[in-house]
Write an enzyme that holds these catalytic residues in place. Structure first.
Site, PDB file in Angstrom:
ATOM      1  N   ARG A 243       0.860  -1.184   0.000  1.00  0.00           N
ATOM      2  CA  ARG A 243       0.000   0.000   0.000  1.00  0.00           C
ATOM      3  C   ARG A 243       0.893   1.230   0.000  1.00  0.00           C
ATOM      4  NH1 ARG A 243      -3.491  -2.563  -1.698  1.00  0.00           N
ATOM      5  NH2 ARG A 243      -5.487  -3.099  -0.765  1.00  0.00           N
ATOM      6  N   GLU A 272      -2.982   7.765  -4.297  1.00  0.00           N
ATOM      7  CA  GLU A 272      -3.437   7.319  -5.623  1.00  0.00           C
ATOM      8  C   GLU A 272      -4.721   8.031  -6.016  1.00  0.00           C
ATOM      9  OE1 GLU A 272      -3.749   3.035  -5.911  1.00  0.00           O
ATOM     10  OE2 GLU A 272      -1.777   2.823  -5.015  1.00  0.00           O
ATOM     11  N   HIS A 290      -0.823   0.476 -10.066  1.00  0.00           N
ATOM     12  CA  HIS A 290      -1.571  -0.452  -9.187  1.00  0.00           C
ATOM     13  C   HIS A 290      -2.177  -1.618  -9.979  1.00  0.00           C
ATOM     14  CE1 HIS A 290      -3.756  -0.675  -5.059  1.00  0.00           C
ATOM     15  NE2 HIS A 290      -3.540  -1.884  -5.554  1.00  0.00           N
TER      16      HIS A 290
END
Ligand code: DGY
Length: 325
Positions: A243, A272, A290
């Site tokens: 993460r 993000e 991602h």
């Protein structure tokens, strides 16, 4: 009998939609803003929501939510306040295991890409700069014989360890940094005797590569900060498929720019889809959007599991892949 109503916040692959359509009415959106999500979740129109990790369910939203369950389309669930959901009788599910191999594959892609300067090399070629083989051209870091430090030896961390051993790397790990607990040979399974557990400080200072596989919690937020980056080897490579907020991204930009470490391979980002200022311009940052689990089989497996969770929740049953507070 009233039909069950499912809200999918962003299109998911089959068999997810078919499983849901067999069980009730399905609304599939193309991404939702926080306001749109709030309106839908509090409207009483839906029994179960299938969100992405970018859809946040905090305590405030959950207190007003009129839904039975949240079937996250992800293994990670840091976007949901699971304790608050439980307080309001809202079930939570995730998609464990099915993406372990894909995410481990992405980790190796980032590790190899960052170490071997794949981004720079590809740009060099495409810009027409390649005039012939050169002994000093785009030389990267050694991989075979180098030490990989795995931060978080859970399911994905173990899958990465297997791959790294296959590349002839020496594998060390800290099970759950910054604290740790001893991991028995039984728990290590077929990795026993092939990987070594070390304290977090030792892992930071002795690894040639550090790969992050911890969940995002208060303890792991900015686990990699300016101090850690400064203590890493100047030839080290940092890989993050966990993460974004596990890394202080502004500190990482400075460390990469100042060559405090050699390179980074990142699939996840602190805010993000935004990147920290300057990150995209760095030649020693190998970046992916991602896509850690983006293999056909993993993504359809995640869709199946999320849909099975959702159908069980709509029926008032315990979801097969339940997340407990
Ligand atoms: C996960 O499953 O947690 C991924 O990060 C989303 O694909």
């Amino acid at each position: 009998m009233s039909t069950h109503r499912f809200l999918v916040t962003r299109e998911i692959p089959e068999p997810g939609p078919s499983i849901l359509k067999d069980a009730g009415d399905v609304v599939i959106k193309d991404g939702m803003s926080a306001d749109e999500l709030r309106e839908a979740v509090t409207s009483g129109e839906y029994d179960v929501v299938l969100p992405q990790v970018s859809d946040t369910f905090d305590a405030e939203l959950l207190a007003q939510a009129k839904i039975r369950g949240i079937a996250n389309y992800a293994v990670g669930y840091n976007n949901i306040d699971v304790a608050a959901a439980a307080d309001h009788g809202i079930a939570v599910g995730n998609t464990p295991d099915v993406l372990n191999e894909a995410t481990a594959n992405t980790t190796m892609l980032l590790l190899l890409g960052a170490a071997r300067r794949a981004y720079e090399a590809s740009e060099y070629l495409r810009e027409g700069k390649f005039t012939g083989l050169g002994p000093n051209l785009l030389v990267g870091q050694d991989i075979t014989g180098a030490t990989l430090g795995i931060a978080g030896l859970g399911r994905i961390g173990k899958a990465v360890a297997h791959r790294a051993l296959g590349f002839g790397m020496n594998v060390i790990f800290t099970q759950r940094p910054p604290e740790d607990r001893p991991v028995s040979d039984d728990e290590l399974g077929d990795l026993a005797g092939r990987v070594s557990q070390v304290p977090w400080d030792e892992l930071i200072e002795t690894s040639d590569y550090i790969s992050l596989h911890v969940p995002l919690t208060e303890d792991t937020t900015h686990l990699i900060d300016a101090d850690v980056l400064q203590r890493m080897k100047s030839t080290a490579v940092l890989v993050n498929t966990a993460r974004g907020p596990v890394v202080d991204e502004n500190a990482l930009v400075r460390a990469l720019r100042d060559r405090e470490i050699f390179a980074a391979g990142l699939d996840v980002f602190e805010n993000e889809p935004q990147l920290a200022e300057g990150l995209a311009e760095l030649p020693n940052a190998f970046l992916l959007p991602h896509v850690g689990s983006a293999e056909v089989g993993s993504r359809s497996g995640m869709a199946r599991m999320a849909a099975e969770n959702a159908v069980a929740m709509a029926h008032g049953e315990t979801p097969p892949y339940e997340v407990m507070p």
